[in-house]
Design a protein around this motif. Structure first.
Motif, PDB file in Angstrom:
ATOM      1  N   LEU A 164       0.819  -1.344  -0.070  1.00 47.28           N
ATOM      2  CA  LEU A 164       0.049   0.026  -0.031  1.00 47.28           C
ATOM      3  C   LEU A 164       0.852   1.121   0.123  1.00 47.28           C
ATOM      4  CD1 LEU A 164      -2.738  -0.954   2.691  1.00 47.28           C
ATOM      5  CD2 LEU A 164      -2.771  -1.589   0.362  1.00 47.28           C
ATOM      6  N   ARG A 165       0.498   2.307  -0.978  1.00 44.17           N
ATOM      7  CA  ARG A 165       1.425   3.463  -0.970  1.00 44.17           C
ATOM      8  C   ARG A 165       0.405   4.603  -1.124  1.00 44.17           C
ATOM      9  NH1 ARG A 165       1.139   5.267  -6.050  1.00 44.17           N
ATOM     10  NH2 ARG A 165       1.402   3.851  -7.864  1.00 44.17           N
ATOM     11  N   GLU A 166       0.736   5.713  -1.109  1.00 40.72           N
ATOM     12  CA  GLU A 166      -0.166   7.106  -1.212  1.00 40.72           C
ATOM     13  C   GLU A 166      -0.468   7.122  -2.633  1.00 40.72           C
ATOM     14  OE1 GLU A 166       1.622  10.270   0.688  1.00 40.72           O
ATOM     15  OE2 GLU A 166       1.102   9.889   2.680  1.00 40.72           O
ATOM     16  N   LEU A 167      -1.793   7.595  -3.131  1.00 36.66           N
ATOM     17  CA  LEU A 167      -2.112   7.894  -4.308  1.00 36.66           C
ATOM     18  C   LEU A 167      -1.370   9.157  -4.909  1.00 36.66           C
ATOM     19  CD1 LEU A 167      -5.982   6.929  -3.807  1.00 36.66           C
ATOM     20  CD2 LEU A 167      -4.691   6.228  -5.733  1.00 36.66           C
ATOM     21  N   ALA A 168      -0.845   9.142  -5.830  1.00 37.56           N
ATOM     22  CA  ALA A 168      -0.471  10.419  -6.622  1.00 37.56           C
ATOM     23  C   ALA A 168      -1.234  10.698  -8.010  1.00 37.56           C
ATOM     24  CB  ALA A 168       0.947  10.067  -7.052  1.00 37.56           C
ATOM     25  N   GLU A 222      -9.952  12.523 -10.558  1.00 40.44           N
ATOM     26  CA  GLU A 222      -8.868  13.643 -10.229  1.00 40.44           C
ATOM     27  C   GLU A 222      -9.276  14.103  -9.070  1.00 40.44           C
ATOM     28  OE1 GLU A 222      -8.479  16.153 -13.488  1.00 40.44           O
ATOM     29  OE2 GLU A 222      -6.459  16.514 -12.944  1.00 40.44           O
ATOM     30  N   GLN A 223     -10.332  14.510  -8.719  1.00 41.04           N
ATOM     31  CA  GLN A 223     -10.648  15.241  -7.617  1.00 41.04           C
ATOM     32  C   GLN A 223     -10.793  14.186  -6.227  1.00 41.04           C
ATOM     33  OE1 GLN A 223     -14.579  16.773  -8.540  1.00 41.04           O
ATOM     34  NE2 GLN A 223     -13.713  18.445  -9.823  1.00 41.04           N
ATOM     35  N   TRP A 224     -11.133  12.879  -6.677  1.00 39.30           N
ATOM     36  CA  TRP A 224     -11.180  11.749  -5.629  1.00 39.30           C
ATOM     37  C   TRP A 224      -9.576  11.614  -5.167  1.00 39.30           C
ATOM     38  CZ3 TRP A 224     -14.584   7.691  -4.176  1.00 39.30           C
ATOM     39  CH2 TRP A 224     -13.926   6.182  -3.867  1.00 39.30           C
ATOM     40  N   ILE A 225      -8.675  11.646  -6.088  1.00 41.25           N
ATOM     41  CA  ILE A 225      -7.247  11.412  -5.735  1.00 41.25           C
ATOM     42  C   ILE A 225      -6.637  12.683  -4.810  1.00 41.25           C
ATOM     43  CG2 ILE A 225      -4.634  11.479  -6.541  1.00 41.25           C
ATOM     44  CD1 ILE A 225      -5.823   9.935  -8.880  1.00 41.25           C
ATOM     45  N   GLU A 226      -7.325  13.931  -5.227  1.00 41.47           N
ATOM     46  CA  GLU A 226      -6.644  15.186  -4.427  1.00 41.47           C
ATOM     47  C   GLU A 226      -7.547  15.066  -3.084  1.00 41.47           C
ATOM     48  OE1 GLU A 226      -8.269  18.570  -6.995  1.00 41.47           O
ATOM     49  OE2 GLU A 226      -6.713  17.750  -8.519  1.00 41.47           O
ATOM     50  N   ARG A 227      -8.741  14.720  -2.885  1.00 34.38           N
ATOM     51  CA  ARG A 227      -9.323  14.524  -1.633  1.00 34.38           C
ATOM     52  C   ARG A 227      -8.419  13.231  -0.680  1.00 34.38           C
ATOM     53  NH1 ARG A 227     -14.269  14.525  -4.204  1.00 34.38           N
ATOM     54  NH2 ARG A 227     -14.535  12.223  -3.927  1.00 34.38           N
ATOM     55  N   GLN A 228      -7.897  12.389  -1.438  1.00 34.12           N
ATOM     56  CA  GLN A 228      -7.200  11.598  -0.687  1.00 34.12           C
ATOM     57  C   GLN A 228      -5.933  12.121  -0.117  1.00 34.12           C
ATOM     58  OE1 GLN A 228      -9.012   9.043   0.376  1.00 34.12           O
ATOM     59  NE2 GLN A 228     -10.286   9.681  -1.274  1.00 34.12           N
ATOM     60  N   ARG A 229      -5.301  12.921  -1.034  1.00 33.87           N
ATOM     61  CA  ARG A 229      -4.030  13.617  -0.745  1.00 33.87           C
ATOM     62  C   ARG A 229      -4.215  14.657   0.519  1.00 33.87           C
ATOM     63  NH1 ARG A 229       0.298  12.012  -2.996  1.00 33.87           N
ATOM     64  NH2 ARG A 229       1.297  13.787  -2.449  1.00 33.87           N
ATOM     65  N   ALA A 230      -5.323  15.237   0.513  1.00 32.74           N
ATOM     66  CA  ALA A 230      -5.726  16.140   1.476  1.00 32.74           C
ATOM     67  C   ALA A 230      -5.901  15.591   2.828  1.00 32.74           C
ATOM     68  CB  ALA A 230      -7.149  17.056   1.115  1.00 32.74           C
ATOM     69  N   ARG A 231      -6.428  14.141   2.673  1.00 31.92           N
ATOM     70  CA  ARG A 231      -6.627  13.233   3.721  1.00 31.92           C
ATOM     71  C   ARG A 231      -5.131  12.985   4.324  1.00 31.92           C
ATOM     72  NH1 ARG A 231     -11.352  11.032   4.901  1.00 31.92           N
ATOM     73  NH2 ARG A 231     -13.135  11.039   3.602  1.00 31.92           N
ATOM     74  N   TYR A 232      -4.245  12.712   3.612  1.00 35.71           N
ATOM     75  CA  TYR A 232      -2.965  12.210   4.050  1.00 35.71           C
ATOM     76  C   TYR A 232      -2.359  13.307   5.053  1.00 35.71           C
ATOM     77  CZ  TYR A 232      -3.293   8.902   0.162  1.00 35.71           C
ATOM     78  OH  TYR A 232      -3.690   7.851  -0.878  1.00 35.71           O
ATOM     79  N   ALA A 233      -2.459  14.650   4.125  1.00 39.75           N
ATOM     80  CA  ALA A 233      -1.815  15.831   4.732  1.00 39.75           C
ATOM     81  C   ALA A 233      -2.553  16.225   6.205  1.00 39.75           C
ATOM     82  CB  ALA A 233      -1.975  17.066   3.875  1.00 39.75           C
ATOM     83  N   HIS A 239      -3.545   9.742   7.074  1.00 40.41           N
ATOM     84  CA  HIS A 239      -3.908   8.573   6.385  1.00 40.41           C
ATOM     85  C   HIS A 239      -5.297   8.762   5.550  1.00 40.41           C
ATOM     86  CE1 HIS A 239      -7.027   8.401   9.383  1.00 40.41           C
ATOM     87  NE2 HIS A 239      -6.350   8.476  10.318  1.00 40.41           N
ATOM     88  N   GLY A 240      -5.512   7.948   4.620  1.00 40.75           N
ATOM     89  CA  GLY A 240      -6.539   8.092   3.784  1.00 40.75           C
ATOM     90  C   GLY A 240      -6.662   6.835   3.077  1.00 40.75           C
ATOM     91  N   LEU A 241      -7.436   6.663   1.808  1.00 41.86           N
ATOM     92  CA  LEU A 241      -7.460   5.709   0.905  1.00 41.86           C
ATOM     93  C   LEU A 241      -5.937   5.490   0.287  1.00 41.86           C
ATOM     94  CD1 LEU A 241     -10.760   5.452  -1.101  1.00 41.86           C
ATOM     95  CD2 LEU A 241      -9.930   3.723   0.772  1.00 41.86           C
ATOM     96  N   TRP A 242      -5.275   4.190   0.416  1.00 38.33           N
ATOM     97  CA  TRP A 242      -4.107   4.274  -0.332  1.00 38.33           C
ATOM     98  C   TRP A 242      -4.372   3.359  -1.435  1.00 38.33           C
ATOM     99  CZ3 TRP A 242      -3.296   2.903   5.272  1.00 38.33           C
ATOM    100  CH2 TRP A 242      -2.884   4.273   5.880  1.00 38.33           C
ATOM    101  N   LEU A 243      -3.184   3.525  -2.566  1.00 40.42           N
ATOM    102  CA  LEU A 243      -3.225   2.405  -3.477  1.00 40.42           C
ATOM    103  C   LEU A 243      -2.556   1.220  -3.286  1.00 40.42           C
ATOM    104  CD1 LEU A 243      -3.686   2.735  -6.641  1.00 40.42           C
ATOM    105  CD2 LEU A 243      -1.150   2.369  -6.847  1.00 40.42           C
TER     106      LEU A 243
END
Ligand code: COA
Length: 175
Positions: free
Chosen positions: A12-16, A46-57, A61-65
């Motif tokens: 599992l890794r962060e989405l980019a 694209e917005q879904w990925i951005e929302r996960q990146r906002a969750r990581y920050a 944590h958030g949904l990972w790949l």
């Protein structure tokens, strides 16, 4: 890329942003999105990925790949999402797999690692999963994780079952 978690078959890794092709194909698949209000457009993916990146920050944590370790192929998204449920912030174990990877135990394997990480390193006292009553494959994953249906609630405009599991209490050691 730093890996968040590893299991015997998965990483599992962060989405980019570069994961957009895979995420858009998954979220654009009507079978995968059967229990969601609609399929996602590429822009919504694209917005879904951005929302996960906002969750990581924000949450760490958030949904990972999820990728297959052997091939590096992306299989789906599994992770831990803070959700507000009936006014309480609760950590949710979330999971989606691309359709061709269903039926091989990947969701349970990755979600079990996320559950253990939530209870261990992240110190969460309990985890939940929010699941629509008709989504039986998802309920089967939650049950394999040891979660039980606790109640029904309205969430994101739809009825959901709240599956929940509390961290086992630490053993009491003698004096
Ligand atoms: C929910 C979802 C991830 C479940 O996928 P899944 O493949 O059924 O779940 P798992 O990865 O845990 O695999 C379990 C299945 O693989 C089988 N399996 C095969 N090899 C296995 C192995 N090595 N280990 C465990 N199970 C294995 C199990 O027997 C089980 O099959 P069954 O459903 O016929 O009993 C998938 O249906 C999905 O992505 N749905 C769309 C998105 C969604 O709704 N997500 C949940 C929102 S709440």
């Amino acid at each position: 890329v730093a890996h968040v978690l590893e299991t015997s078959r998965l990483r599992l890794r962060e989405l980019a942003a570069r994961d957009l092709d895979f995420v858009a194909s998954m979220l654009g698949d009507p079978e995968v999105m059967r229990h969601y209000p609609s399929v996602y457009t590429r822009e919504q993916a694209e917005q879904w990925i951005e929302r996960q990146r906002a969750r990581y920050a924000r949450d760490g944590h958030g949904l990972w790949l999820a990728e297959e370790r052997e091939s590096g192929a992306p299989l789906g998204q599994i992770g831990l999402l803070l959700q507000s449920v009936d006014g309480v912030d609760e950590p949710e174990v979330g999971y989606l797999l691309a359709r061709r990877f269903w039926g091989r135990g990947f969701a349970t394997e990755a979600a079990a690692a996320v559950r253990d990480h939530a209870f261990g390193a992240l110190g969460k006292p309990r985890v939940i999963s929010l699941i629509r009553p008709a989504n039986l494959p998802s309920q089967a994953v939650a049950q394999r994780l040891g979660m039980r249906a606790e109640r029904r609630t309205q969430w994101a405009g739809f009825e959901h079952l709240v599956y929940a599991l509390a961290r086992r209490p630490l053993p009491v050691t003698g004096p």
